[in-house]
Write a protein that holds these residues in place. Structure first.
Motif, PDB file in Angstrom:
ATOM      1  N   THR B 183      27.208 -18.221   1.468  1.00  0.00           N
ATOM      2  CA  THR B 183      27.328 -17.275   0.356  1.00  0.00           C
ATOM      3  C   THR B 183      28.052 -15.991   0.722  1.00  0.00           C
ATOM      4  O   THR B 183      28.369 -15.200  -0.162  1.00  0.00           O
ATOM      5  CB  THR B 183      25.940 -16.871  -0.173  1.00  0.00           C
ATOM      6  OG1 THR B 183      25.164 -16.392   0.924  1.00  0.00           O
ATOM      7  CG2 THR B 183      25.237 -18.036  -0.838  1.00  0.00           C
ATOM      8  N   THR B 184      28.293 -15.745   2.007  1.00  0.00           N
ATOM      9  CA  THR B 184      28.850 -14.429   2.320  1.00  0.00           C
ATOM     10  C   THR B 184      30.316 -14.334   1.922  1.00  0.00           C
ATOM     11  O   THR B 184      30.947 -15.331   1.536  1.00  0.00           O
ATOM     12  CB  THR B 184      28.640 -14.060   3.811  1.00  0.00           C
ATOM     13  OG1 THR B 184      28.834 -12.635   3.952  1.00  0.00           O
ATOM     14  CG2 THR B 184      29.632 -14.770   4.724  1.00  0.00           C
ATOM     15  N   THR B 185      30.814 -13.120   1.967  1.00  0.00           N
ATOM     16  CA  THR B 185      32.194 -12.831   1.561  1.00  0.00           C
ATOM     17  C   THR B 185      32.769 -11.831   2.568  1.00  0.00           C
ATOM     18  O   THR B 185      32.021 -11.214   3.326  1.00  0.00           O
ATOM     19  CB  THR B 185      32.213 -12.216   0.148  1.00  0.00           C
ATOM     20  OG1 THR B 185      31.371 -11.070   0.128  1.00  0.00           O
ATOM     21  CG2 THR B 185      31.736 -13.218  -0.900  1.00  0.00           C
ATOM     22  N   PRO B 186      34.105 -11.675   2.589  1.00  0.00           N
ATOM     23  CA  PRO B 186      34.710 -10.839   3.624  1.00  0.00           C
ATOM     24  C   PRO B 186      34.078  -9.457   3.777  1.00  0.00           C
ATOM     25  O   PRO B 186      33.773  -9.026   4.898  1.00  0.00           O
ATOM     26  CB  PRO B 186      36.175 -10.760   3.183  1.00  0.00           C
ATOM     27  CG  PRO B 186      36.410 -12.094   2.535  1.00  0.00           C
ATOM     28  CD  PRO B 186      35.131 -12.377   1.787  1.00  0.00           C
ATOM     29  N   ALA B 187      33.847  -8.750   2.694  1.00  0.00           N
ATOM     30  CA  ALA B 187      33.331  -7.384   2.830  1.00  0.00           C
ATOM     31  C   ALA B 187      31.902  -7.371   3.362  1.00  0.00           C
ATOM     32  O   ALA B 187      31.546  -6.555   4.212  1.00  0.00           O
ATOM     33  CB  ALA B 187      33.407  -6.652   1.486  1.00  0.00           C
ATOM     34  N   ARG B 188      31.061  -8.293   2.871  1.00  0.00           N
ATOM     35  CA  ARG B 188      29.675  -8.349   3.360  1.00  0.00           C
ATOM     36  C   ARG B 188      29.641  -8.768   4.823  1.00  0.00           C
ATOM     37  O   ARG B 188      28.838  -8.263   5.605  1.00  0.00           O
ATOM     38  CB  ARG B 188      28.850  -9.343   2.530  1.00  0.00           C
ATOM     39  CG  ARG B 188      28.639  -8.921   1.089  1.00  0.00           C
ATOM     40  CD  ARG B 188      27.744  -9.914   0.360  1.00  0.00           C
ATOM     41  NE  ARG B 188      26.362  -9.839   0.827  1.00  0.00           N
ATOM     42  CZ  ARG B 188      25.464 -10.811   0.666  1.00  0.00           C
ATOM     43  NH1 ARG B 188      25.814 -11.952   0.082  1.00  0.00           N
ATOM     44  NH2 ARG B 188      24.239 -10.672   1.101  1.00  0.00           N
ATOM     45  N   LEU B 190      31.886  -8.266   7.160  1.00  0.00           N
ATOM     46  CA  LEU B 190      32.317  -7.197   8.060  1.00  0.00           C
ATOM     47  C   LEU B 190      31.317  -6.065   8.109  1.00  0.00           C
ATOM     48  O   LEU B 190      31.153  -5.421   9.151  1.00  0.00           O
ATOM     49  CB  LEU B 190      33.697  -6.694   7.645  1.00  0.00           C
ATOM     50  CG  LEU B 190      34.808  -7.720   7.827  1.00  0.00           C
ATOM     51  CD1 LEU B 190      36.151  -7.035   7.874  1.00  0.00           C
ATOM     52  CD2 LEU B 190      34.600  -8.575   9.063  1.00  0.00           C
ATOM     53  N   GLN B 217      37.139 -19.930   4.870  1.00  0.00           N
ATOM     54  CA  GLN B 217      38.303 -19.578   5.697  1.00  0.00           C
ATOM     55  C   GLN B 217      38.712 -18.119   5.478  1.00  0.00           C
ATOM     56  O   GLN B 217      39.235 -17.477   6.397  1.00  0.00           O
ATOM     57  CB  GLN B 217      39.481 -20.530   5.427  1.00  0.00           C
ATOM     58  CG  GLN B 217      39.172 -22.009   5.705  1.00  0.00           C
ATOM     59  CD  GLN B 217      38.917 -22.332   7.177  1.00  0.00           C
ATOM     60  OE1 GLN B 217      39.231 -21.538   8.080  1.00  0.00           O
ATOM     61  NE2 GLN B 217      38.321 -23.491   7.431  1.00  0.00           N
ATOM     62  N   ALA B 218      38.484 -17.594   4.292  1.00  0.00           N
ATOM     63  CA  ALA B 218      38.744 -16.160   4.072  1.00  0.00           C
ATOM     64  C   ALA B 218      37.780 -15.332   4.929  1.00  0.00           C
ATOM     65  O   ALA B 218      38.167 -14.326   5.538  1.00  0.00           O
ATOM     66  CB  ALA B 218      38.599 -15.804   2.586  1.00  0.00           C
ATOM     67  N   LEU B 221      39.000 -15.455   8.490  1.00  0.00           N
ATOM     68  CA  LEU B 221      40.110 -14.507   8.698  1.00  0.00           C
ATOM     69  C   LEU B 221      39.573 -13.082   8.841  1.00  0.00           C
ATOM     70  O   LEU B 221      39.975 -12.329   9.741  1.00  0.00           O
ATOM     71  CB  LEU B 221      41.113 -14.592   7.543  1.00  0.00           C
ATOM     72  CG  LEU B 221      42.216 -13.530   7.543  1.00  0.00           C
ATOM     73  CD1 LEU B 221      43.067 -13.594   8.819  1.00  0.00           C
ATOM     74  CD2 LEU B 221      43.112 -13.681   6.302  1.00  0.00           C
ATOM     75  N   ALA B 222      38.654 -12.710   7.960  1.00  0.00           N
ATOM     76  CA  ALA B 222      38.077 -11.363   8.036  1.00  0.00           C
ATOM     77  C   ALA B 222      37.412 -11.151   9.392  1.00  0.00           C
ATOM     78  O   ALA B 222      37.586 -10.102  10.026  1.00  0.00           O
ATOM     79  CB  ALA B 222      37.068 -11.161   6.903  1.00  0.00           C
TER      80      ALA B 222
END
Lengths: 302, 302
Positions: B183-188, B190, B217-218, B221-222
Motif C-alpha cells: 500500500t505504500t507510495t513514494p512520499a510515504r 521516503l 516499481q515507482a 525508484l523512490a
C-alpha cells in the motif's frame, strides 16, 4: 532525501482512444456509458476518439457519433487524435477542436501507420494547427516511438528534436513524448525530456507511457520529479490484453491516481469512480484488464 | 533535472520464500531446479526459505531438505527468514547462518502471525542475533506492515522506530522495511525511511515491496533515489496470484532489473536467465505470474 512533488498533476484519460483502438469494436452506447463513468470519476481531460481510417481502426469507426454526444459533459476538455490533415478536418467538422497530431519519429513506424515518412508527416503540422486554431481549439504534437521503434530499434534523439522544433515553429501549442511500445526507463526518459526542453524552451511537454515492461509507474514518477505536469493514462490499463501477443496497455489511471494521491498530489480523480469505469471497460472488452490496483479493488469488493 | 542513480543495487531474490509460501507445496526437487535457474540468472543474494511452523506454512515444510543442498552454489549468500528463536535455532542447525528476523509493527498482525505482541517479538532480537553471530552469520531485522496493517490500518511511525532502535541496540546487522500489503507510495516510503535513518544512523536499510496496487516499481525508484541499495524482489512477481483473492506478489525481479539496467545501474542479474527462472516458477505453481515483463518476454519468444 525527500521527493519534491508538485501540488497537482493533470491526467489525460486516453482509454477511450488508445485503450479501445485495438479491441473488437464495442457499441457506441457502451462507449458513452464508459465515458460517463470516466467523467463521473473526476476526469477533466479526455482523449475521446481518433479520426482515422475506419478500415485501419474499426474500433473507432464511430468517432462522429461519439463526438455528437460530447455536449452532455460541459465541464470536460475533450480532444481527439488525428494522423493527417483529413483527420483534422473531420474532427473539427465533428466539433472536436482540440487535436492531438501524432507523428512517429521513425520512418519505418511512420510509414507503416500512415504511409508517410517522419519528415512528410512533420510538414503537415502547420496546416493542422491552423485548422484547430481557426476553430478555437489547439493542437498538441505527440511524438510516437520517441525512445524505441518496433521495427527500427532505438530512435536517435536527433529525430525527435527535428520533429519538436518543427512543431513549435509550425504553431503547436503543446508537445508529448510517447513511449509507444513501453520500453523506456527513468534515466532514458529524463535524458530525452531534458534535450527536448532545451530545444523548445517554455512549451509544455506531456508524457505518454505504456506499462509493457512494468516500468510505467516508475517512469511516471521520474517524469513528475522532472517537472512534467501532464500524463496520459487509461482506466484499468485498458489496451493491454494479457492474452493477446504483442498488445500492451497504457499505464493505469487508478494506479497513477493512487500513488500520486497518497503522496499528496492532487489529480481531481477518485478511486471508487475509476474502479467503476474500469469495470465497465472490462465488461465491454470481455477480458481482464492488466491494472494490479483494479484487481485489488475487485478483491476488496467481493 | 537528472536522476542521480547509483552504479549498483543489490537485489535479494525472495521468490523461493515469499513467492512460494502461499502457494500449494511444490516438490523440493522443483524448488532446487528453480533455485539453480535463479543463481544461473546472476542472483548472489537469495532468501531461500523460512524456518517456521510447517503447519502454518506447508509450502516451506522442506526447509531442512532445501538447506542441505545449498553447498551446490558456493558463490551465493543464502539467508532464511525466521519468526522466533526456535526458528533461528533450526536455521543455524541446518547450516543457514544468515537470518532475517521479521517483526510485525502492529500488535494485531504480529499476534495473528506469531501469537506475540510487537514488544514481545522485539525482546527476542538479542537471542537471535547472538545465535547467528556465534555461527558466523548475521541477522537482519525486517519490520513487517511498516506502513499499513490489514487489521489495524496505518501503522504509526513511532512503532517502527521503537523496533528499529531496539534492533540496533540488540545487535542487528541490517534493517529492512516491509510494505507487506503493498500500500505504500513514494512520499510515504521516503518519509519513514528518513525517520528510520535519523533514528539509526549508519546502519544499512533495505526495502521489501509488494506490487499489489501497481506502485511497486515507482516505490523502488523512490527508494533508490533516496540511497537504498538493497531491494527484495521475486522472479515473475511470484507470490501474486491474480486469481486468488487477497494474494499479491513482490515486485518482479526482472522488471526491476530491466529499468535499473537500462538506466545504467548494475545488478548482476540478466533478463534471459530471469525469464527462464520465472518460467520454471510459473510452471511449478500452475498459474500465470503477474509480471508484465515476464508476459512481454513470453510474447517475444513465441
Amino acid at each position: 532525501m525527500s521527493l519534491v512533488l508538485p501540488d497537482e498533476v493533470d491526467i489525460r484519460e486516453v482509454g477511450m482512444r488508445d485503450g479501445l483502438q485495438l479491441e473488437d469494436p464495442i457499441p457506441t452506447s457502451t462507449k458513452l456509458e464508459l465515458l460517463d463513468a470516466i467523467v463521473d470519476a473526476g476526469a477533466r481531460r479526455v482523449e475521446v476518439t481518433s479520426f482515422v481510417s475506419p478500415k485501419a481502426v474499426p474500433a473507432l469507426a464511430d468517432a462522429d457519433q461519439v463526438a455528437a454526444e460530447l455536449g452532455r459533459w460541459p465541464g470536460v476538455r475533450f480532444s481527439a487524435l488525428v494522423a493527417n490533415t483529413r483527420g483534422a478536418d473531420r474532427a473539427v467538422d465533428a466539433g472536436v477542436v482540440n487535436l492531438e497530431y501524432v507523428i512517429s519519429a521513425s520512418d519505418a513506424h511512420s510509414k507503416a501507420n500512415t504511409g508517410k515518412t517522419t519528415a512528410e508527416a512533420t510538414d503537415a503540422i502547420g496546416q493542422i494547427a491552423t485548422r484547430a486554431h481557426k476553430a478555437g481549439g489547439d493542437v498538441e504534437v505527440i511524438v510516437g516511438v520517441a525512445w524505441d521503434c518496433p521495427f527500427a530499434g532505438r530512435t536517435p534523439p536527433d529525430r525527435i528534436l527535428q520533429v519538436v522544433k518543427a512543431a513549435v515553429r509550425a504553431g503547436a501549442d503543446r508537445l508529448c513524448l510517447a513511449d509507444t511500445i513501453g520500453t523506456t526507463t527513468p534515466a532514458r526518459l529524463l535524458s530525452l525530456l531534458a534535450e527536448v526542453g532545451r530545444a523548445c524552451p517554455g512549451i509544455e511537454i506531456g508524457i505518454h507511457l505504456h506499462d509493457t515492461r512494468g516500468a510505467g509507474q516508475a517512469n511516471a514518477l521520474a517524469a513528475v520529479l522532472a517537472g512534467v505536469r501532464q500524463l496520459d493514462a487509461s482506466v484499468g490499463g485498458l489496451g493491454g490484453c494479457p492474452f493477446a501477443p504483442g498488445a500492451s496497455g497504457n499505464i493505469a489511471t487508478e494506479e497513477l491516481v493512487y500513488w500520486l494521491g497518497e503522496s499528496g498530489v492532487h489529480t481531481g480523480l477518485n478511486l471508487s469512480g475509476l474502479h467503476r469505469a474500469a469495470t465497465i471497460a472490462e465488461n465491454a472488452v470481455g477480458h481482464e484488464l492488466p491494472s494490479s490496483l483494479h484487481r485489488a479493488l475487485n478483491r476488496r469488493s467481493t
